[in-house]
Design an enzyme around this catalytic site. Structure first.
Site, short mmCIF file in Angstrom:
data_model
loop_
_atom_site.label_atom_id
_atom_site.label_comp_id
_atom_site.label_asym_id
_atom_site.label_seq_id
_atom_site.Cartn_x
_atom_site.Cartn_y
_atom_site.Cartn_z
N ASP A 86 3.01 -0.46 12.05
CA ASP A 86 1.84 -1.21 11.61
C ASP A 86 1.92 -2.69 11.96
OD1 ASP A 86 0.58 1.02 10.64
OD2 ASP A 86 1.17 0.72 8.55
N SER A 106 3.82 11.78 12.53
CA SER A 106 3.73 10.92 11.36
C SER A 106 4.83 11.24 10.36
CB SER A 106 2.36 11.09 10.68
OG SER A 106 2.31 10.33 9.49
N ASN A 127 2.67 7.00 18.49
CA ASN A 127 2.09 7.33 17.17
C ASN A 127 0.90 6.44 16.83
OD1 ASN A 127 4.48 8.79 17.20
ND2 ASN A 127 4.72 8.67 15.00
N ASP A 133 -8.13 1.81 0.09
CA ASP A 133 -7.25 2.98 0.18
C ASP A 133 -6.72 3.40 -1.18
OD1 ASP A 133 -7.58 3.17 2.89
OD2 ASP A 133 -5.43 3.17 3.35
N HIS A 151 -8.61 -2.00 9.90
CA HIS A 151 -8.20 -3.23 9.23
C HIS A 151 -7.15 -4.01 10.00
CE1 HIS A 151 -4.68 -0.96 7.17
NE2 HIS A 151 -5.26 -0.14 8.02
N ARG A 152 -6.22 -3.32 10.62
CA ARG A 152 -5.12 -4.02 11.30
C ARG A 152 -5.59 -4.70 12.59
NH1 ARG A 152 -1.61 -3.66 7.73
NH2 ARG A 152 -1.11 -1.71 6.64
N GLN A 179 4.48 10.53 7.43
CA GLN A 179 3.77 10.86 6.19
C GLN A 179 3.78 12.36 5.92
OE1 GLN A 179 -0.13 9.14 6.54
NE2 GLN A 179 0.66 7.04 6.55
N LYS A 206 0.84 -1.20 0.00
CA LYS A 206 0.00 0.00 0.00
C LYS A 206 0.87 1.24 0.00
CE LYS A 206 -1.51 2.17 3.54
NZ LYS A 206 -2.16 2.67 4.78
N SER A 207 1.92 1.23 0.81
CA SER A 207 2.77 2.40 0.94
C SER A 207 3.40 2.78 -0.39
CB SER A 207 3.86 2.14 1.98
OG SER A 207 3.30 1.86 3.23
N LYS A 252 -9.53 -2.38 3.40
CA LYS A 252 -8.77 -1.13 3.30
C LYS A 252 -7.39 -1.36 2.69
CE LYS A 252 -7.90 2.94 6.16
NZ LYS A 252 -6.52 3.29 5.81
N ASN A 303 -10.91 7.08 5.29
CA ASN A 303 -9.94 7.10 6.39
C ASN A 303 -8.55 6.73 5.88
OD1 ASN A 303 -9.08 7.49 9.01
ND2 ASN A 303 -9.69 5.47 9.73
N LYS A 331 -3.59 6.55 14.50
CA LYS A 331 -3.79 5.77 13.27
C LYS A 331 -5.30 5.70 12.97
CE LYS A 331 0.56 4.58 12.54
NZ LYS A 331 1.30 4.84 11.28
N GLU A 332 -5.74 4.66 12.25
CA GLU A 332 -7.16 4.54 11.94
C GLU A 332 -8.02 4.56 13.20
OE1 GLU A 332 -5.29 3.02 8.17
OE2 GLU A 332 -4.78 3.31 10.26
N GLY A 381 -5.20 7.64 5.43
CA GLY A 381 -4.26 8.64 5.92
C GLY A 381 -3.20 9.03 4.92
N ARG A 388 2.35 5.99 -3.09
CA ARG A 388 3.42 6.91 -3.49
C ARG A 388 3.57 6.93 -5.01
NH1 ARG A 388 4.36 5.58 1.60
NH2 ARG A 388 5.70 6.84 2.96
#
Length: 419
Positions: free
Chosen positions: A296, A169, A319, A52, A373-374, A171, A25-26, A399, A94, A323-324, A96, A30
């Site tokens: 994560d 974050s 952190n 996502d 999701h996690r 991000q 996903k990351s 997600k 959601n 998150k979600e 992020g 990107r």
């Protein structure tokens, strides 16, 4: 279609098989942004198709980018090097990464953009990034310090030095870096403060940027100078998702199985792959695990820790509260729901009491997933060893891993509709 609840039936045997995890996903999000900011057509293969990334692709489409999907793991992205003002707000649920990345990208548009999300996203802080973007001369505001964000862009990302506190974050930092090549002149992105969320994700960002032609000079450990080169279209193969892999490594460890992912842990470039070293130590994971660079993966490790031979304290994970959902509170609460005292918070630390005697017990437990999701995917692992674990809202795994429950079923795990 998934039922509103799924009860996991312990397999009582090692899980063995070959699984192809979804794309990262990351990296997918990107690459979608960078390809959209490039002039030309890029082909992204091995990509993740999930809620996502679908939200990200749809938002880019609103800004004039053509995003094709020739198959289940590919995107073909055609851009002009310039995003266009959308006719309405960008709604990103959601997601992020998408919200943070597109907030920065919106500043390059000549016009007004509203970036918004669902009720969960509207609780996730974005003020540090809004302030950083404003320092470059961009008209940007957020009334609550969380989405929605209003951006009135001037057609470029400005120039000069921008400072950002990445403590909440990484991000924020990645978003600024990725849009910096669209500045009027060189842009320096500098970290402030002593802490940074998962630093490995910044390295992931820099690698993706260079793949699309960015020129980046690292001035020191926390400062980068980015040239105003724009981006060039390219074809990019995306590696599997390391965060998704942690559930499969965890299932293998818990059942004494052998699950072939087609890629070794040390071949991933994503930070969460480092969690495999802890999973490999199960049931003797260390008493203290620093989760700062494998954020994560912490829910996965915490569920494994419930069956460990010794208690585990997870540190440097504040952190996870943004998150979600508040994952520190959520993991502690759901472990405690399985057996009182199994999980608890200590400040921002998470302590898992550990009880190997849980294996084989019947402990009917309805796991609240908080639309995260996690939480859903990690607590499904508890159901491999405890009878009666029911996951509420299992569809929230879509997600990032729409095929998760099918993957477990393919490994021989039986699941029944819960109540």
């Amino acid at each position: 279609m998934l039922p509103p609840a799924l009860t996991i039936v312990p397999p009582n045997r090692p899980l063995v098989g070959r699984v192809a995890p979804p794309g990262s996903k990351s990296i997918t999000n990107r690459a979608l942004l960078l390809a959209s900011l490039a002039d030309g057509t890029s082909r992204l293969t091995g990509a993740l198709k999930s809620k996502d990334t679908a939200l990200m692709a749809a938002a880019l489409g609103q800004m004039g980018v053509r995003v094709g999907e020739p198959d289940d793991t590919s995107f073909v992205v055609s851009g002009t090097g310039k995003l266009q003002a959308p006719s309405g707000p960008l709604f990103l649920g959601n997601a992020g990464t998408a919200v943070r990345f597109l907030t920065a990208a919106a500043a390059t548009i000549d016009g007004q953009v509203v970036i918004d999300g669902d009720e969960h996203m509207r609780k996730r802080p974005i003020a540090p990034m809004v302030s950083a973007i404003a320092s470059l001369g961009v008209d940007i505001s957020s009334e609550t310090g969380c989405p929605p964000v209003l951006v009135r862009g001037g057609g470029n990302f400005g120039q000069g030095r921008v400072e950002i506190d990445g403590g909440l974050s990484s991000q924020y930092v990645s978003a600024l870096l990725m849009v910096a090549p669209l500045g009027r002149g060189p842009i320096e992105v500098a970290l402030t403060g002593g802490n940074i969320g998962a630093r490995g994700y910044i390295d992931l960002t820099l690698s993706a940027m260079r793949s699309f032609g960015a020129e980046i000079e690292q001035i020191d450990d926390g400062t980068w100078r980015v040239a105003p080169t724009g981006y060039r279209a390219t074809d990019l193969a995306i590696e599997p998702d390391a965060s998704a892999a942690t559930y499969l490594w965890g299932a293998q460890a818990l059942t004494g199985g052998e699950i072939d992912l087609g890629i070794a842990a040390d071949k991933f470039t994503q930070p969460d792959a480092r969690a495999e070293a802890f999973i490999a130590l199960f049931p003797n994971m260390p008493a203290v695990i620093d989760g700062s660079q494998i954020q994560d993966a912490v829910p996965t490790l915490a569920v494994l820790a419930a069956f460990n031979n010794n208690p585990v304290r997870f540190v440097n994970i504040a952190n996870l509260r943004v998150k979600e959902c508040d994952r520190v509170a959520a993991v502690a609460s759901e472990l405690d729901r399985i057996r009182p005292g199994l999980g608890r918070e200590d400040g921002d630390d998470l302590i898992v009491a550990a009880d190997p005697g849980l294996v084989g017990q019947k402990l009917p437990t309805r796991i609240e997933t908080y639309a995260d999701h996690r939480i859903a995917m990690s607590f499904a692992l508890a159901g491999l060893k405890i009878e009666g674990i029911t996951i509420l809202d299992p569809a929230c795994s879509g997600k990032t891993y729409p095929g998760y429950w099918d993957t477990l079923a393919g490994l021989g795990v039986e699941m029944k509709p819960g109540n």
